[in-house]
Enzyme design. Structure first.
Site, PDB file in Angstrom:
ATOM      1  N   THR A 130     -18.267 -11.345   7.029  1.00 41.27           N
ATOM      2  CA  THR A 130     -18.738 -13.096   7.992  1.00 41.27           C
ATOM      3  C   THR A 130     -20.468 -12.112   8.478  1.00 41.27           C
ATOM      4  O   THR A 130     -21.351 -12.828   7.444  1.00 41.27           O
ATOM      5  CB  THR A 130     -18.853 -13.088   9.408  1.00 41.27           C
ATOM      6  OG1 THR A 130     -17.593 -13.816   9.093  1.00 41.27           O
ATOM      7  CG2 THR A 130     -20.137 -14.084   9.807  1.00 41.27           C
ATOM      8  N   GLN A 161     -12.760 -11.555  -1.020  1.00 39.14           N
ATOM      9  CA  GLN A 161     -11.270 -12.165  -1.971  1.00 39.14           C
ATOM     10  C   GLN A 161     -10.556 -11.204  -3.236  1.00 39.14           C
ATOM     11  O   GLN A 161      -9.614 -11.369  -2.948  1.00 39.14           O
ATOM     12  CB  GLN A 161     -11.049 -13.691  -2.277  1.00 39.14           C
ATOM     13  CG  GLN A 161     -11.946 -14.571  -1.330  1.00 39.14           C
ATOM     14  CD  GLN A 161      -9.999 -15.361  -0.324  1.00 39.14           C
ATOM     15  OE1 GLN A 161      -8.904 -14.620  -0.958  1.00 39.14           O
ATOM     16  NE2 GLN A 161     -10.214 -15.126   1.177  1.00 39.14           N
ATOM     17  N   HIS A 182      -9.527  -7.660   6.771  1.00 42.61           N
ATOM     18  CA  HIS A 182      -8.144  -8.135   6.956  1.00 42.61           C
ATOM     19  C   HIS A 182      -7.491  -8.753   5.155  1.00 42.61           C
ATOM     20  O   HIS A 182      -6.572  -9.994   5.942  1.00 42.61           O
ATOM     21  CB  HIS A 182      -8.479  -8.947   7.928  1.00 42.61           C
ATOM     22  CG  HIS A 182      -9.309 -10.251   7.545  1.00 42.61           C
ATOM     23  ND1 HIS A 182      -8.221 -11.378   8.036  1.00 42.61           N
ATOM     24  CD2 HIS A 182     -10.375 -10.466   8.421  1.00 42.61           C
ATOM     25  CE1 HIS A 182      -9.208 -12.544   7.330  1.00 42.61           C
ATOM     26  NE2 HIS A 182     -10.102 -12.417   7.730  1.00 42.61           N
ATOM     27  N   THR A 236     -20.741   0.832  19.077  1.00 43.57           N
ATOM     28  CA  THR A 236     -19.932   2.090  19.369  1.00 43.57           C
ATOM     29  C   THR A 236     -18.415   1.851  17.819  1.00 43.57           C
ATOM     30  O   THR A 236     -17.614   0.740  17.813  1.00 43.57           O
ATOM     31  CB  THR A 236     -19.089   2.068  20.620  1.00 43.57           C
ATOM     32  OG1 THR A 236     -20.641   2.244  21.583  1.00 43.57           O
ATOM     33  CG2 THR A 236     -17.679   3.333  20.470  1.00 43.57           C
ATOM     34  N   CYS A 289     -11.379 -21.522   7.524  1.00 46.43           N
ATOM     35  CA  CYS A 289     -12.737 -20.874   8.434  1.00 46.43           C
ATOM     36  C   CYS A 289     -12.694 -22.900   8.535  1.00 46.43           C
ATOM     37  O   CYS A 289     -13.645 -23.379   9.699  1.00 46.43           O
ATOM     38  CB  CYS A 289     -13.472 -21.163   8.224  1.00 46.43           C
ATOM     39  SG  CYS A 289     -13.597 -19.122   8.031  1.00 46.43           S
TER      40      CYS A 289
END
Ligand SMILES: Cc1ncc(COP(=O)(O)O)c(C=O)c1O
Ligand SMILES: Cc1ncc(COP(=O)(O)O)c(C=O)c1O
Lengths: 157, 384, 384, 157
Positions: free
Chosen positions: B73, B180, B202, B238, B325
């Site tokens: 995103t 994807q 992920h 960071t 989503c």
């Protein structure tokens, strides 16, 4: 997102299916929105001579909340007098289910609307005078339906 | 079956044990801040550099062309807003498609509110854009084309090579959301003439909260998150070293096992599709062959997707209706509608996405349960 | 000493072993996407909800007032840009200070380029803002005041209660970057009248790449990262559950141990300061008492900070010159200059920040090495 | 960020300190920028009668790169003829150190400038004609220094 009660009704819905020879049928929602409910009612009289909802069944196309609200409204209304049923509000559904997610509240409204339309249909078929409370709701429902149809027709172009 | 059957790998994947093992030393043993001058800092920086070059190499990119982010995103937001603001003097027109992920569509909506104009390319019944339409839509003031590489709902893989050539010839930047497809099929950003590419960890057995944006050297872009000047000033905060180590290890595994996984999953997926389509009034959404090896997407007439997913869930099977989503959303999938599906077909969709650990036994169990569940819902439905 | 001595806890901290333990089950056992309808998704969502309410409670906030982000930088960007864009019809004036972290300052610079006006409050020699100046700077068109709670370089803690009252009376939103103080000293957003507050995990023994923004109910704000609508639409991207679990566990530990740590660290820090100031031509930067329990910041005349840090590093000690972020920067610390330090004093600064694991023996070793190293650099210096 | 060679020179700088009675002194940089270098040179003649840099020492306030470049320039120049030293370029420093981070290149320029200024000082003190190459560089350095001072004075206001 759903509580146990909702899931239970969704998993094992009560009073689903068609009534062969119904006294009234209410159909609300539309496929475009993803929810379509059909309520069938059978009317008779109790010992006091009041009209009651003797039997009620539903057929629903929609999400888990749509199915659960359909199921529970049949429980809530079955055996009630017609007068009581005319006062029915979607809050009773929400309370009976122990709450619904915000974005699914509309399903409870849909179920209440379906009942109204079934009663409206019963009065129409019987050519009796239709109580004001039912007509007003019927008009709102019809109006909403038209608006939705318009909205989605445009979207599909 | 006692164990649950997870068939929603397109929503997210479990972290591979090897990935977690690789990450472990970076929580409290090597925990330094990459910006620190001292040894702990230098070690962290060296780790970051080696992960960056490892992942870059996998894409055929140079190390300095990769910027780490918090996920796809953010990469999508950075690509679109970053390029839009940095290039607005050359024009304010952007082209994308109707079947993008929300991370692109919502960002485009926001850009439209901020003075940019966005054209949305339509797709055919299989989800492919029309190359001629793309060509004709590119204008003098077009600064960016952003096209999803493989769609997250229907798995359709675009003709990226041809798209890349068109954009190169027309001298307009090409961004692709490859979330994807990355880690599933090989990608070479140079061969494909991709200027910017969104990826994350992920979706292919890496940790959540880590992504990257490939940015070809020379592309003008400005940051979205402002601060201490990390990632060459393009993305401050960071650096999440343990997460990036996990990302890099997921890439290592993909390098070695991607081919094998692809063959295995394609076979399983084809079997799955063949069997599911035996259910009456079912259809496959997306392209019959140009699709992700792990994706299948069906519509079942007369029933609605959420109910289907929840009844399958009751039977121990995890699938989704479309993208994870959009789950709490009431609207039917914009992707399926773009294919020309009617609203009821779009509402009645089921995405089954398999993964590394999916077995034939699991698919068979699913195939056994599915007709039952579809049948049950059809019984409840007023539609015939 | 064989082990290195880490005295840079303000840059980042190691993850507490208990935090990592708490995170472990969320990589591949409970790995679901919080947006998924199925059991894996619901479990992830339940975990997210419980972490959210745990952290919110620690702040005296309501669960729904907390939005998770990728870190303090993103929280700062979201607070400033989000409030600025959402409230621009009420005015385009923002107030901040001269001693903010780069995440605030660079975001303000960006907002200035996009039509907003920013006033930068000065600070006194100790790093405290002038409350009268704040009052006088608030105008009819001021939409936001953003003031760093405890400064990351010099550790000075602002009079947040008074600041909160002023902002409340003037009816202007108050944001504070509480990154350095969160988890070290108790904070109650209601008692302090804070409307938005930035926090993160990696500064108090949680993982990197996780932060949050407290947003008081009713504050109008818009998202910075657009997409699938996570976090009530304020921050899209697949939720990093393992990271958030770590954040929440770090909060649990802080709840129990914060008080004890504060006492222990304050004592050690005071000892450290007292001893270091015995070095000739040295000074303490920041406030003598209103400072973070773990922070000390010194200037040594005639020598430069980077050299000092690197020579200490050679002797196994990790410190920094100022914030880790500005390390590769050539400019002297804007914070120290704001205190009224001359350039050479600002260049010659050393930040020593201690942590949970710091021992007196470590401090003693440091105190033994430091005069030596300072002396060596002074010998090389042309300045006297 | 620094390579081993740079760190080595930083840790153990060569030829640091003052020359008691120098033939030339060059001072460049300023505290405001964080780097100040002072080079001391001692000139004598070799067997061929050429002027050579007999001794060179430095004092530097600054970062590790400033110290390392100061150290290595003394190694590179010590014993060289004055003519060779006049041609000295900061690239020799970078090469000898095996590279410097981009943002630290200016330290090598500073060291080369300090050498130029020390030689300029030597010629001035000896009232000999100053070679063009040295004067030109000197003018550039003086100019730069003034610009920097101006810039930072404004910043401090
Ligand atoms: C195509 C695509 N783009 C973007 C995203 C967003 O990824 P992330 O959750 O890492 O922000 C996803 C998955 O959620 C995706 O499938
Ligand atoms: C006061 C302050 N704000 C913001 C940040 C940025 O934090 P993060 O690295 O989580 O983005 C830091 C530390 O780096 C900080 O000390």
């Amino acid at each position: 997102m759903y509580n146990e009660k909702v899931i239970e009704h969704f998993r094992h819905p009560h009073n689903f299916g068609e009534i062969e020879d119904p006294d009234g049928v209410g159909e609300v929602g539309n496929i475009v929105c993803g929810d379509l409910m059909k309520l069938y009612i059978k009317i008779s009289e109790n010992e006091k001579g009041e009209k009651i909802i003797k039997d009620i069944k539903f057929q629903t196309y929609g999400c888990a909340a749509a199915l659960a609200t359909s199921s529970i409204i049949t429980d809530l209304v079955k055996g009630k007098t017609l007068n009581a049923a005319m006062e029915f509000s979607n809050k009773e559904i929400i309370d009976a289910l122990g709450g619904l997610p915000q974005i699914k509240i509309h399903c409870s409204i849909l179920a209440a609307d379906a009942l109204n339309e079934a009663i409206y249909d019963y009065f129409t078929k019987n050519k009796t005078e239709i109580p004001k409370i039912i007509t007003l709701k019927h008009e709102r429902i019809t109006k909403m339906n038209e608006l939705m149809k318009e909205k989605f027709q445009n979207q599909n172009e | 079956m006692n164990k649950r059957i997870y068939l929603d790998y397109a929503a997210t994947t479990p972290v591979d044990k090897r990935v977690l093992d690789a990450m472990q030393p970076y929580f409290y043993e090597n925990f330094g801040n990459t910006m620190s001058l001292h040894e702990e800092g230098r070690k962290a920086k060296a780790t970051l550099d080696s992960c960056r070059s490892n992942i870059a190499e996998f894409l055929g990119a140079k190390s300095e062309e990769l910027v780490f982010t918090s996920g796809a995103t953010e990469s999508d937001n950075l690509a679109l807003k970053g390029v839009a603001f940095a290039n607005q003097n050359n024009g304010k027109h952007i082209i994308t498609t109707k079947i993008e992920h929300a991370a692109i569509l919502k960002t485009c909506e926001w850009l439209e509110k901020h003075g940019f104009e966005v054209s949305y390319l339509s797709v055919d019944q299989f989800g492919l854009i029309d190359l001629e339409e793309l060509k004709n839509t590119i204008r003098k003031d077009t600064i960016l084309v952003s096209i999803i590489y493989a769609n997250n709902e229907i798995g359709t893989i675009q003709n990226m090579k041809e798209i890349g050539e068109i954009c190169k010839n027309k001298e307009v930047y090409l961004h692709t959301d490859a979330t994807q497809i990355f880690g599933k099929l090989p990608i070479d950003v140079n061969k494909l003439n991709i200027d910017l590419m969104t990826i994350n960890a992920h979706k292919f057995y890496g940790p959540k909260g880590v992504g990257a944006l490939y940015i070809r050297k020379g592309v003008s872009i400005e940051p979205v998150l402002h601060g201490g000047g990390h990632e060459s000033g393009l993305r401050s905060t960071t650096v999440n070293v343990s997460g990036i180590v996990g990302f890099s290890e997921a890439v290592n595994i993909a390098k070695n096992e991607m081919k094998e996984d692809e063959i295995k999953q394609t076979k399983l997926r084809n079997y799955l599709i063949e069997e599911v389509l035996k259910i009456s009034n079912s259809r496959l959404n997306g392209h019959p062959t140009r699709r992700l090896p792990n994706n299948a997407n069906f519509s079942f007439s007369f029933i609605e997707g959420e109910s289907l997913v929840l009844l399958l869930d009751d039977r121990g099977i995890s699938c989704s209706t479309g993208s994870a989503c959009s789950s709490p959303n009431l609207e039917p999938s914009h992707v399926l509608l773009s294919l020309g599906l009617k609203h009821d077909q779009a509402h009645g969709s089921l995405r089954v996405s398999i993964g590394k650990d999916t077995t034939k036994a699991e698919i068979d169990y699913f195939l056994n349960v599915l007709p039952d569940v579809v049948e049950r819902l059809r019984k409840l439905s007023p539609l015939r």
